[in-house]
Design an enzyme around this catalytic site. Structure first.
Site, PDB file in Angstrom:
ATOM      1  N   TRP A 175       4.507  -6.346  -3.145  1.00 60.65           N
ATOM      2  CA  TRP A 175       4.457  -5.480  -1.666  1.00 60.65           C
ATOM      3  C   TRP A 175       4.602  -6.383  -0.707  1.00 60.65           C
ATOM      4  O   TRP A 175       5.125  -6.036   0.281  1.00 60.65           O
ATOM      5  CB  TRP A 175       3.017  -4.786  -1.950  1.00 60.65           C
ATOM      6  CG  TRP A 175       3.351  -3.633  -2.890  1.00 60.65           C
ATOM      7  CD1 TRP A 175       2.787  -3.783  -4.139  1.00 60.65           C
ATOM      8  CD2 TRP A 175       4.252  -2.283  -2.824  1.00 60.65           C
ATOM      9  NE1 TRP A 175       3.192  -2.410  -5.034  1.00 60.65           N
ATOM     10  CE2 TRP A 175       4.092  -1.753  -4.025  1.00 60.65           C
ATOM     11  CE3 TRP A 175       5.193  -1.762  -2.063  1.00 60.65           C
ATOM     12  CZ2 TRP A 175       4.716  -0.621  -4.473  1.00 60.65           C
ATOM     13  CZ3 TRP A 175       5.750  -0.866  -2.225  1.00 60.65           C
ATOM     14  CH2 TRP A 175       5.683  -0.141  -3.396  1.00 60.65           C
ATOM     15  N   ASP A 214      -2.701  -5.808   4.306  1.00 58.90           N
ATOM     16  CA  ASP A 214      -2.356  -4.545   3.473  1.00 58.90           C
ATOM     17  C   ASP A 214      -3.456  -4.317   2.520  1.00 58.90           C
ATOM     18  O   ASP A 214      -3.613  -5.041   1.514  1.00 58.90           O
ATOM     19  CB  ASP A 214      -0.838  -4.692   2.939  1.00 58.90           C
ATOM     20  CG  ASP A 214      -0.653  -3.452   1.885  1.00 58.90           C
ATOM     21  OD1 ASP A 214      -1.366  -2.457   1.889  1.00 58.90           O
ATOM     22  OD2 ASP A 214       0.599  -3.442   1.375  1.00 58.90           O
ATOM     23  N   LYS A 272      -4.778   5.493  -3.244  1.00 54.65           N
ATOM     24  CA  LYS A 272      -5.335   4.961  -4.594  1.00 54.65           C
ATOM     25  C   LYS A 272      -6.912   5.008  -4.750  1.00 54.65           C
ATOM     26  O   LYS A 272      -7.450   5.489  -5.592  1.00 54.65           O
ATOM     27  CB  LYS A 272      -4.635   3.583  -4.640  1.00 54.65           C
ATOM     28  CG  LYS A 272      -3.448   3.283  -4.708  1.00 54.65           C
ATOM     29  CD  LYS A 272      -2.853   2.191  -4.232  1.00 54.65           C
ATOM     30  CE  LYS A 272      -1.237   2.258  -4.070  1.00 54.65           C
ATOM     31  NZ  LYS A 272      -0.367   2.229  -5.110  1.00 54.65           N
TER      32      LYS A 272
HETATM   33  N1  PMP Z   1       1.228  -1.936  -0.383  1.00 55.36           N
HETATM   34  C1  PMP Z   1       0.776  -1.883  -1.331  1.00 55.36           C
HETATM   35  C2  PMP Z   1      -0.201  -2.849  -1.937  1.00 55.36           C
HETATM   36  C3  PMP Z   1       1.062  -0.913  -2.566  1.00 55.36           C
HETATM   37  O1  PMP Z   1       0.346  -0.901  -3.425  1.00 55.36           O
HETATM   38  C4  PMP Z   1       1.867   0.125  -2.364  1.00 55.36           C
HETATM   39  C5  PMP Z   1       2.033   1.357  -3.106  1.00 55.36           C
HETATM   40  N2  PMP Z   1       2.056   1.244  -4.344  1.00 55.36           N
HETATM   41  C6  PMP Z   1       2.492   0.211  -1.150  1.00 55.36           C
HETATM   42  C7  PMP Z   1       2.300  -0.680   0.008  1.00 55.36           C
HETATM   43  C8  PMP Z   1       3.639   1.395  -0.649  1.00 55.36           C
HETATM   44  O2  PMP Z   1       3.064   2.427  -0.274  1.00 55.36           O
HETATM   45  P1  PMP Z   1       3.635   4.014  -0.103  1.00 55.36           P
HETATM   46  O3  PMP Z   1       4.422   4.231  -1.200  1.00 55.36           O
HETATM   47  O4  PMP Z   1       2.405   4.673   0.314  1.00 55.36           O
HETATM   48  O5  PMP Z   1       4.708   3.503   1.026  1.00 55.36           O
END
Ligand code: PMP
Length: 398
Positions: A136, A205, A229
């Site tokens: 990510w 994040d 989550k």
């Molecule tokens: N950052 C992290 C740490 C994630 O786990 C995720 C999704 N699994 C995201 C960003 C992306 O999130 P979204 O799909 O809501 O854009």
């Protein structure tokens, strides 16, 4: 050929409609009895009491004869829901007045763009520092590179299995901000400390670990987190930002992602994800009633330790490839049948789990192996049932 009937539907549609009604009926009949153990990485398990409350007030919220889904986002009732959600968050995280809270759309991925679009101009050479510890944060870099000069502050990791040593970080005092991902959901790597960045604002994040442990918000310039989550359902993204960082957006910044505009309008510049905000409010109340952030933190350690201990005592049958200091309390990743993983064995394990009503443990497609997500709503008993499966699976095959 289908014949169009008096309602304007074809016969085919009528037959399908009847089938659908029968399916809905049987879903209602099974409704209260069937629940699986949900280890999904997100969207993920929600507390059952929250789901029941949402269900109970779905059609008629607070005696108003209307669902939250049907309410105007500018009504007094919805404004109250939003301010209560915000106030609970402020209490749970001890957020001081000089931090602003936004409920936005576009996911954490939207924020990968919004952060540089709003902040990178604070630096004289439009630069920002990034720490990349997994899938990510790597994606965040890719997006930010569209808007400025992005420096990854450490030698690139060959594998996402550790936090690069702080002594290797080459931080730029003129960077607009330092970005990192507190918990890498796909890789199972979680920071055991808050990075020290001096006067440069730190941005995290926390999509997959927010409200799972206390932290000092004053150490951060901003925090972003998708809700799906730990704090609700998909649709809303939480942004908490220190107010002196607002007001630097690039002219190209889409107005829905512009922090100054959205804060000025209390996240109501456009229609917010109203139902998701309401559900987040219910989850936050549930956290408050269940020991607050400290209560969640204790449970997260207990749950993850149950699995890490089972791995450690498996004589190499299970192996976690993440270094011990960086192992996530939220997403436990491991391989079966040796560190390289035996894919057939792993597939078999996923199947066995499914038979035992446990879902969502297949590793992220970029990582493979097994990943068990242990967000706040997952109970200790559910984790114990997985541990029993891990033990019996090993005994039968080792
Ligand atoms: N950052 C992290 C740490 C994630 O786990 C995720 C999704 N699994 C995201 C960003 C992306 O999130 P979204 O799909 O809501 O854009």
């Amino acid at each position: 050929m289908d014949i169009v009937n008096a309602n304007g539907y074809t016969n085919g549609h009528v037959a399908n409609g009847m089938k659908m009604k029968a399916m809905q009926k049987s879903a209602v009949q099974n409704h209260d009895t069937k629940r699986v153990v949900n280890f999904n990485p997100g969207p993920a398990k929600l507390p059952e009491s929250v789901m029941r409350q949402a269900q109970a007030e779905f059609l008629n919220y607070d005696g108003l004869g209307i669902s939250v889904m049907e309410m105007s986002h500018r009504s007094t009732e919805f404004m109250n829901i939003m301010s209560e959600t915000k106030n609970t968050l402020i209490r749970l995280l001890n957020i001081p007045d000089n931090y602003k809270i936004m409920f936005l759309q576009g996911g954490a991925t939207g924020q990968f763009s919004a952060l540089p679009l709003n902040l990178i101009r604070r630096s004289p050479n439009s630069s920002a520092d990034y720490i990349v510890t997994g899938t990510w944060s790597a994606k965040a870099v890719k997006e930010a590179e569209k808007y400025g000069n992005i420096n990854v502050v450490h030698p690139k990791l060959k594998k996402y299995s550790r936090i690069p040593d702080e002594t290797e970080w080459n931080l730029d005092p003129e960077a607009a901000y330092v970005y990192y991902c507190d918990n890498e959901t796909a890789n199972g790597v979680e920071f055991p400390f808050v990075p020290e960045t001096g006067n440069v604002p730190l941005i995290a994040d926390m999509s997959s670990n927010i409200l799972s442990r206390p932290f000092d918000i004053t150490k951060f310039g901003a925090i972003i987190a998708g809700a799906q989550k730990n704090i609700g359902c998909a649709g809303v993204t939480l942004v908490i930002i220190r107010e002196d960082l607002i007001g630097y957006s690039m002219k190209e910044c889409p107005v829905v992602l512009d922090y100054k505009t959205q804060i000025g309008m209390n996240s109501l510049y456009n229609t917010p994800p109203s139902y998701s905000i309401y559900l987040m409010g219910l989850v936050l109340d549930w956290i408050q009633q269940n020991g607050g952030v400290m209560g969640m933190a204790k449970k997260c350690v207990q749950k993850s330790q149950l699995i890490y201990t089972t791995i450690a005592e498996s004589d190499g049958f299970y192996s976690c490839l993440v270094e011990s200091g960086a192992r996530s309390r939220m997403n436990v990743t491991f391989r079966i049948g040796g560190p390289g993983g035996d894919e057939a064995l792993e597939k078999e394990f996923v199947e066995e789990a499914k038979k035992a009503n446990m879902l969502g443990i297949k590793g992220h497609r970029s990582v493979g192996g097994i990943r068990v997500s242990l967000y706040n709503a997952v109970t200790v008993e559910e984790v114990q049932s997985l541990v029993r499966l891990m033990e019996s699976f090993r005994q039968a095959r080792q």
